[in-house]
Design a protein around this motif. Structure first.
Motif, PDB file in Angstrom:
ATOM      1  N   SER A  35       0.830  -1.203   0.000  1.00 19.52           N
ATOM      2  CA  SER A  35       0.000   0.000   0.000  1.00 19.52           C
ATOM      3  C   SER A  35       0.866   1.256   0.000  1.00 19.52           C
ATOM      4  CB  SER A  35      -0.922  -0.005   1.217  1.00 19.52           C
ATOM      5  OG  SER A  35      -1.684   1.172   1.262  1.00 19.52           O
ATOM      6  N   ILE A  36       1.839   1.311   0.889  1.00 23.11           N
ATOM      7  CA  ILE A  36       2.694   2.510   0.958  1.00 23.11           C
ATOM      8  C   ILE A  36       3.582   2.598  -0.272  1.00 23.11           C
ATOM      9  CG2 ILE A  36       4.593   1.503   2.302  1.00 23.11           C
ATOM     10  CD1 ILE A  36       3.186   5.011   2.765  1.00 23.11           C
ATOM     11  N   LEU A  37       4.070   1.448  -0.773  1.00 24.87           N
ATOM     12  CA  LEU A  37       4.881   1.468  -1.988  1.00 24.87           C
ATOM     13  C   LEU A  37       4.068   1.962  -3.181  1.00 24.87           C
ATOM     14  CD1 LEU A  37       7.023  -1.786  -1.686  1.00 24.87           C
ATOM     15  CD2 LEU A  37       7.808   0.570  -1.598  1.00 24.87           C
ATOM     16  N   THR A  38       2.812   1.534  -3.256  1.00 28.51           N
ATOM     17  CA  THR A  38       1.939   1.989  -4.337  1.00 28.51           C
ATOM     18  C   THR A  38       1.753   3.496  -4.273  1.00 28.51           C
ATOM     19  OG1 THR A  38       0.786  -0.123  -4.353  1.00 28.51           O
ATOM     20  CG2 THR A  38      -0.344   1.730  -5.368  1.00 28.51           C
ATOM     21  N   LYS A  39       1.481   4.011  -3.084  1.00 30.91           N
ATOM     22  CA  LYS A  39       1.304   5.457  -2.930  1.00 30.91           C
ATOM     23  C   LYS A  39       2.575   6.206  -3.320  1.00 30.91           C
ATOM     24  CE  LYS A  39      -2.445   6.190   0.259  1.00 30.91           C
ATOM     25  NZ  LYS A  39      -3.319   6.929  -0.604  1.00 30.91           N
ATOM     26  N   ILE A  40       3.728   5.699  -2.904  1.00 30.62           N
ATOM     27  CA  ILE A  40       4.996   6.365  -3.221  1.00 30.62           C
ATOM     28  C   ILE A  40       5.244   6.363  -4.725  1.00 30.62           C
ATOM     29  CG2 ILE A  40       7.509   6.153  -3.006  1.00 30.62           C
ATOM     30  CD1 ILE A  40       7.002   5.210  -0.095  1.00 30.62           C
ATOM     31  N   VAL A  41       5.076   5.203  -5.362  1.00 27.35           N
ATOM     32  CA  VAL A  41       5.332   5.101  -6.804  1.00 27.35           C
ATOM     33  C   VAL A  41       4.348   5.962  -7.592  1.00 27.35           C
ATOM     34  CG1 VAL A  41       5.261   3.517  -8.774  1.00 27.35           C
ATOM     35  CG2 VAL A  41       6.459   2.853  -6.692  1.00 27.35           C
ATOM     36  N   VAL A  42       3.058   5.872  -7.265  1.00 28.67           N
ATOM     37  CA  VAL A  42       2.053   6.651  -7.985  1.00 28.67           C
ATOM     38  C   VAL A  42       2.300   8.148  -7.791  1.00 28.67           C
ATOM     39  CG1 VAL A  42      -0.411   7.247  -8.004  1.00 28.67           C
ATOM     40  CG2 VAL A  42       0.294   4.857  -8.047  1.00 28.67           C
ATOM     41  N   THR A  43       2.619   8.551  -6.565  1.00 29.76           N
ATOM     42  CA  THR A  43       2.874   9.964  -6.297  1.00 29.76           C
ATOM     43  C   THR A  43       4.107  10.444  -7.051  1.00 29.76           C
ATOM     44  OG1 THR A  43       1.856   9.749  -4.123  1.00 29.76           O
ATOM     45  CG2 THR A  43       3.273  11.665  -4.484  1.00 29.76           C
ATOM     46  N   THR A  44       5.166   9.651  -7.053  1.00 27.14           N
ATOM     47  CA  THR A  44       6.394  10.040  -7.752  1.00 27.14           C
ATOM     48  C   THR A  44       6.157  10.164  -9.258  1.00 27.14           C
ATOM     49  OG1 THR A  44       7.726   8.931  -6.068  1.00 27.14           O
ATOM     50  CG2 THR A  44       8.801   9.410  -8.167  1.00 27.14           C
ATOM     51  N   VAL A  45       5.533   9.160  -9.846  1.00 29.28           N
ATOM     52  CA  VAL A  45       5.278   9.192 -11.285  1.00 29.28           C
ATOM     53  C   VAL A  45       4.345  10.348 -11.637  1.00 29.28           C
ATOM     54  CG1 VAL A  45       4.228   7.925 -13.201  1.00 29.28           C
ATOM     55  CG2 VAL A  45       5.760   6.745 -11.633  1.00 29.28           C
ATOM     56  N   GLY A  46       3.290  10.528 -10.851  1.00 28.90           N
ATOM     57  CA  GLY A  46       2.345  11.612 -11.106  1.00 28.90           C
ATOM     58  C   GLY A  46       2.998  12.984 -11.032  1.00 28.90           C
ATOM     59  N   ILE A  50       3.511  15.714 -14.033  1.00 31.89           N
ATOM     60  CA  ILE A  50       3.050  17.097 -13.881  1.00 31.89           C
ATOM     61  C   ILE A  50       4.197  18.067 -14.130  1.00 31.89           C
ATOM     62  CG2 ILE A  50       2.305  18.796 -12.156  1.00 31.89           C
ATOM     63  CD1 ILE A  50       0.382  16.677 -11.092  1.00 31.89           C
ATOM     64  N   LEU A  51       5.380  17.773 -13.595  1.00 33.21           N
ATOM     65  CA  LEU A  51       6.538  18.640 -13.841  1.00 33.21           C
ATOM     66  C   LEU A  51       6.873  18.705 -15.328  1.00 33.21           C
ATOM     67  CD1 LEU A  51       8.876  17.761 -10.848  1.00 33.21           C
ATOM     68  CD2 LEU A  51       7.560  19.858 -11.208  1.00 33.21           C
ATOM     69  N   VAL A  54       4.441  21.046 -16.810  1.00 31.05           N
ATOM     70  CA  VAL A  54       4.786  22.445 -16.518  1.00 31.05           C
ATOM     71  C   VAL A  54       5.896  22.922 -17.448  1.00 31.05           C
ATOM     72  CG1 VAL A  54       5.807  23.964 -14.771  1.00 31.05           C
ATOM     73  CG2 VAL A  54       3.986  22.392 -14.135  1.00 31.05           C
ATOM     74  N   VAL A  55       6.892  22.070 -17.665  1.00 30.76           N
ATOM     75  CA  VAL A  55       7.975  22.424 -18.585  1.00 30.76           C
ATOM     76  C   VAL A  55       7.406  22.623 -19.987  1.00 30.76           C
ATOM     77  CG1 VAL A  55      10.052  21.540 -19.719  1.00 30.76           C
ATOM     78  CG2 VAL A  55       9.809  21.364 -17.247  1.00 30.76           C
ATOM     79  N   MET A  56       6.478  21.760 -20.387  1.00 30.58           N
ATOM     80  CA  MET A  56       5.906  21.875 -21.726  1.00 30.58           C
ATOM     81  C   MET A  56       4.981  23.086 -21.871  1.00 30.58           C
ATOM     82  SD  MET A  56       5.208  17.982 -23.001  1.00 30.58           S
ATOM     83  CE  MET A  56       4.518  17.328 -21.497  1.00 30.58           C
ATOM     84  N   MET A  57       4.615  23.710 -20.765  1.00 31.76           N
ATOM     85  CA  MET A  57       3.805  24.927 -20.860  1.00 31.76           C
ATOM     86  C   MET A  57       4.635  26.068 -21.460  1.00 31.76           C
ATOM     87  SD  MET A  57       0.760  24.262 -19.811  1.00 31.76           S
ATOM     88  CE  MET A  57      -0.104  25.659 -19.192  1.00 31.76           C
ATOM     89  N   VAL A  58       5.946  26.068 -21.187  1.00 34.70           N
ATOM     90  CA  VAL A  58       6.811  27.125 -21.723  1.00 34.70           C
ATOM     91  C   VAL A  58       7.658  26.630 -22.885  1.00 34.70           C
ATOM     92  CG1 VAL A  58       6.878  28.439 -19.595  1.00 34.70           C
ATOM     93  CG2 VAL A  58       8.568  26.655 -19.963  1.00 34.70           C
ATOM     94  N   ALA A  59       7.871  25.337 -22.960  1.00 34.96           N
ATOM     95  CA  ALA A  59       8.627  24.745 -24.069  1.00 34.96           C
ATOM     96  C   ALA A  59       7.618  24.117 -25.033  1.00 34.96           C
ATOM     97  CB  ALA A  59       9.585  23.674 -23.532  1.00 34.96           C
ATOM     98  N   PRO A  60       8.070  23.767 -26.218  1.00 34.61           N
ATOM     99  CA  PRO A  60       7.148  23.118 -27.155  1.00 34.61           C
ATOM    100  C   PRO A  60       6.630  21.796 -26.588  1.00 34.61           C
ATOM    101  CG  PRO A  60       9.144  23.814 -28.276  1.00 34.61           C
ATOM    102  CD  PRO A  60       9.377  24.022 -26.818  1.00 34.61           C
ATOM    103  N   GLY A  61       5.347  21.629 -26.644  1.00 36.64           N
ATOM    104  CA  GLY A  61       4.754  20.382 -26.179  1.00 36.64           C
ATOM    105  C   GLY A  61       3.359  20.597 -25.639  1.00 36.64           C
ATOM    106  N   PRO A  62       2.649  19.498 -25.423  1.00 35.09           N
ATOM    107  CA  PRO A  62       1.267  19.576 -24.934  1.00 35.09           C
ATOM    108  C   PRO A  62       1.223  19.711 -23.413  1.00 35.09           C
ATOM    109  CG  PRO A  62       1.810  17.318 -25.400  1.00 35.09           C
ATOM    110  CD  PRO A  62       3.019  18.151 -25.790  1.00 35.09           C
ATOM    111  N   GLY A  66      -0.112  17.168 -20.367  1.00 32.63           N
ATOM    112  CA  GLY A  66       0.805  16.622 -19.368  1.00 32.63           C
ATOM    113  C   GLY A  66       0.282  16.832 -17.960  1.00 32.63           C
ATOM    114  N   LEU A  67      -0.252  18.018 -17.702  1.00 33.90           N
ATOM    115  CA  LEU A  67      -0.824  18.291 -16.385  1.00 33.90           C
ATOM    116  C   LEU A  67      -2.028  17.395 -16.108  1.00 33.90           C
ATOM    117  CD1 LEU A  67      -0.704  22.192 -16.374  1.00 33.90           C
ATOM    118  CD2 LEU A  67       0.815  20.630 -15.177  1.00 33.90           C
ATOM    119  N   ILE A  68      -2.880  17.246 -17.094  1.00 30.80           N
ATOM    120  CA  ILE A  68      -4.070  16.408 -16.916  1.00 30.80           C
ATOM    121  C   ILE A  68      -3.675  14.949 -16.703  1.00 30.80           C
ATOM    122  CG2 ILE A  68      -6.085  15.473 -18.133  1.00 30.80           C
ATOM    123  CD1 ILE A  68      -6.496  18.271 -19.297  1.00 30.80           C
ATOM    124  N   PHE A  69      -2.713  14.467 -17.483  1.00 31.57           N
ATOM    125  CA  PHE A  69      -2.283  13.076 -17.342  1.00 31.57           C
ATOM    126  C   PHE A  69      -1.648  12.847 -15.967  1.00 31.57           C
ATOM    127  CE2 PHE A  69       0.654   9.482 -18.495  1.00 31.57           C
ATOM    128  CZ  PHE A  69      -0.348   8.538 -18.628  1.00 31.57           C
TER     129      PHE A  69
END
Length: 160
Positions: A35-46, A50-51, A54-62, A66-69
């Motif tokens: 349970s805790i490993l799942t939360k850690i992995v999901v939080t890290t990947v998410g 998101i980061l 955020v980078v793609m908001m100023v650089a070329p990209g969708p 990325g934020l929604i995903f």
């Protein structure tokens, strides 16, 4: 019905992500360690997605996608992310509507600027790698990463 099945049913009812993942989610949260490993992995990947958004908001990209995903990934574990996901979807719909209403001439100019920016970034990366030499550049980069953390492994076949 035994305790395990009852716990799985309760976990499936409490799950607030996509329904097809409910059973897997319930199984992963049966054991405290997974349970805790799942939360850690999901939080890290998410957060990483998101980061990238955020980078793609100023650089070329969708960027908005990325934020929604990233929020969709986080919403499998966190209720606040599910609420933010709804707001981000609304923002994406508004942005799509605004893009559809945009003058075609302006749209073509923006696409041309985006393409030129991507080309210039690609040429800059090529120039840096060409100036430093690829194998040398890669090994120095890896050594720099190893200097940041002692847990980064050695490159195979490379003497220290």
């Amino acid at each position: 019905m035994d305790d395990t099945e009852r716990d799985l049913e309760r976990a499936e009812q409490e799950y607030f992500g996509p329904r097809f993942l409910a059973r897997i989610h319930a199984r992963l949260h049966q054991n405290p360690v997974t349970s805790i490993l799942t939360k850690i992995v999901v939080t890290t990947v998410g957060v990483l997605v998101i980061l990238a958004g955020v980078v793609m908001m100023v650089a070329p990209g969708p960027g908005i996608l990325g934020l929604i995903f990233g929020l969709a990934i986080l919403s499998t574990e966190w209720r606040w992310a599910d609420r933010w996901l709804d707001a981000a979807r609304d923002a994406a719909h508004r942005a799509a509507e605004k893009a559809r209403e945009m003058d075609p001439v302006v749209r073509r100019k923006r696409v041309a600027v985006l393409a030129m920016t991507a080309l210039l970034v690609g040429l800059l990366v090529y120039a840096v790698i060409d100036a430093h030499g690829w194998p040398h550049f890669a090994v120095e980069g890896w050594d720099w990463v190893q200097g940041l953390s002692g847990v980064v492994p050695e490159l195979p076949g490379m003497p220290r």
